[in-house]
Scaffold this active site. Structure first.
Site, PDB file in Angstrom:
ATOM      1  N   SER A 187       8.575   3.243   0.002  1.00  0.00           N
ATOM      2  CA  SER A 187       7.503   4.057   0.813  1.00  0.00           C
ATOM      3  C   SER A 187       7.804   5.472   0.406  1.00  0.00           C
ATOM      4  O   SER A 187       7.626   5.935  -0.721  1.00  0.00           O
ATOM      5  CB  SER A 187       7.175   3.548   2.182  1.00  0.00           C
ATOM      6  OG  SER A 187       5.943   4.229   2.731  1.00  0.00           O
ATOM      7  N   ASP A 208      -0.107  -4.523  -1.170  1.00  0.00           N
ATOM      8  CA  ASP A 208       0.169  -3.367  -0.512  1.00  0.00           C
ATOM      9  C   ASP A 208      -1.479  -2.685  -0.372  1.00  0.00           C
ATOM     10  O   ASP A 208      -1.951  -2.622  -1.397  1.00  0.00           O
ATOM     11  CB  ASP A 208       0.834  -2.565  -1.103  1.00  0.00           C
ATOM     12  CG  ASP A 208       1.564  -1.325  -0.320  1.00  0.00           C
ATOM     13  OD1 ASP A 208       0.691  -0.788   0.764  1.00  0.00           O
ATOM     14  OD2 ASP A 208       2.683  -0.622  -0.498  1.00  0.00           O
ATOM     15  N   HIS A 248       2.590  -3.854   2.209  1.00  0.00           N
ATOM     16  CA  HIS A 248       3.551  -2.638   2.087  1.00  0.00           C
ATOM     17  C   HIS A 248       4.827  -3.131   2.557  1.00  0.00           C
ATOM     18  O   HIS A 248       5.963  -2.674   2.057  1.00  0.00           O
ATOM     19  CB  HIS A 248       3.041  -1.657   3.166  1.00  0.00           C
ATOM     20  CG  HIS A 248       3.751  -0.293   2.871  1.00  0.00           C
ATOM     21  ND1 HIS A 248       3.644   0.235   1.587  1.00  0.00           N
ATOM     22  CD2 HIS A 248       4.345   0.632   3.715  1.00  0.00           C
ATOM     23  CE1 HIS A 248       4.365   1.449   1.898  1.00  0.00           C
ATOM     24  NE2 HIS A 248       4.962   1.697   2.830  1.00  0.00           N
TER      25      HIS A 248
END
Length: 339
Positions: A128, A282, A311
């Protein structure tokens, strides 16, 4: 305290604001070898601290502390490094200055060079916002970084991702009637709504449709929303969240004096071997965005994580996703660096 502190002194940020007595919290795993060439840098993501990275570190894994010296620097704003919650006035709480991904990586560079005397990094890896930092390392220090492996993280915040983060922050702003002068009145209780908003983006539609939250020990969707999402977000300081959100929303590896906003040039300047691993489902760090970015990096391998965990395919929860990431890191670390 299971981490170390690097005192940075007074730091002038990319914004031009000087943050006095800044510091970087970090933890190391393994030992630095004599040649100082067994280094892995593994920055933390939004809301995470170094302990959340430990799922990917262990004996027999790619990030094996018996082989590598792994440095996990904590993101500014996360509550351990300089943050709204631990900085004295006049930069406390809502008065904390804006910090960029570029700022974070510049300070991490100081850590690895000034504290450890490191000149080569075998790998920069991250999930991320940690992945964005991996891209930034590759662009900012192309002759130093031999490999990068961002997973579920883009090289810049694309417009849709910006909008998602705006939605996560909206409940906090709403709690003070969108009056910036009242932000210091926010409490952790105000984080409840932010958790509910993020719940719709962190995991895929298929995850919810198949009720995979049951695998995490939650009997119902209502229980999952309250006992997981609300609980997780209510452990965070709201001012830290707003600071990290700003950092994430304005991430762009080319937004600095080196590249002057030329995003394509920044990507093409990355010399490192790159393994780009987006989550196939995602919803806001999309595989499509990563595919475009990988296509501009000279030595990039595009390896989507085929998963319905959205995600969170990169969050260290689902064993199949974890193995995929670890296997790709092992393969990447076996490859000889360019040049």
């Amino acid at each position: 305290m299971d981490y170390d502190i690097f005192k940075l002194g007074d730091v002038t940020l990319q914004s031009g604001v000087t943050l006095p007595n800044a510091f970087l919290a970090y933890k190391t795993y393994g030992k630095l070898n004599e040649k100082k060439d067994n280094v892995v840098v593994y920055p933390t993501a939004f809301g995470d601290q170094h302990v959340q990275n430990e799922w990917l570190i262990g004996n027999g894994m790619a990030l094996d502390p018996e082989k590598y010296f792994i440095i996990v620097p904590n993101l500014l704003g996360n509550g351990l490094s300089s943050s709204p919650s631990n900085t004295p006035p006049p930069f406390d709480r809502a008065n904390f200055p804006s910090v960029t991904i570029y700022d974070n990586v510049v300070l991490q560079y100081r850590l690895v060079t000034e504290i450890f005397g490191i000149q080569k990094i075998a790998l920069v890896v991250g999930w991320s916002m940690g992945g964005i930092q991996a891209f930034q390392w590759g662009a900012s220090y192309p002759d130093m970084v031999e490999r990068i492996a961002p997973f579920a993280g883009a090289a810049k915040t694309w417009p849709h991702t910006f909008a998602v983060m705006e939605g996560v922050c909206a409940p906090l702003l709403s709690a003070v009637q969108f009056d910036s002068n009242q932000l210091n009145h926010l409490t952790t209780a105000d984080m409840r709504g932010a958790g509910r908003v993020y719940a719709g983006w962190g995991l895929s539609q298929a995850f919810y449709r198949r009720k995979l939250y049951r695998e995490l020990g939650f009997d119902s969707l209502t229980d999952f929303m309250a006992s997981f999402w609300e609980k997780v977000f209510m452990t965070m300081d709201p001012h830290n969240v707003l600071a990290m959100s700003w950092t994430g929303q304005h991430a762009d590896i080319s937004d600095n004096p080196v590249y002057n906003g030329n995003f394509e040039h920044a990507l093409s300047s990355i010399k490192a071997l790159a393994c780009i691993m987006p989550g196939s489902t995602d919803l806001f760090c999309t595989a499509e965005d990563n595919k475009y970015e990988a296509g501009l990096i000279p030595n990039a391998d595009y390896q989507p994580i085929h998963s319905i965990w959205g995600h969170f395919a990169g969050r260290g929860i689902n064993p199949a996703d974890n193995k995929f990431i670890d296997d790709n890191l092992k393969r990447l670390l076996m490859l000889s660096p360019v040049g």
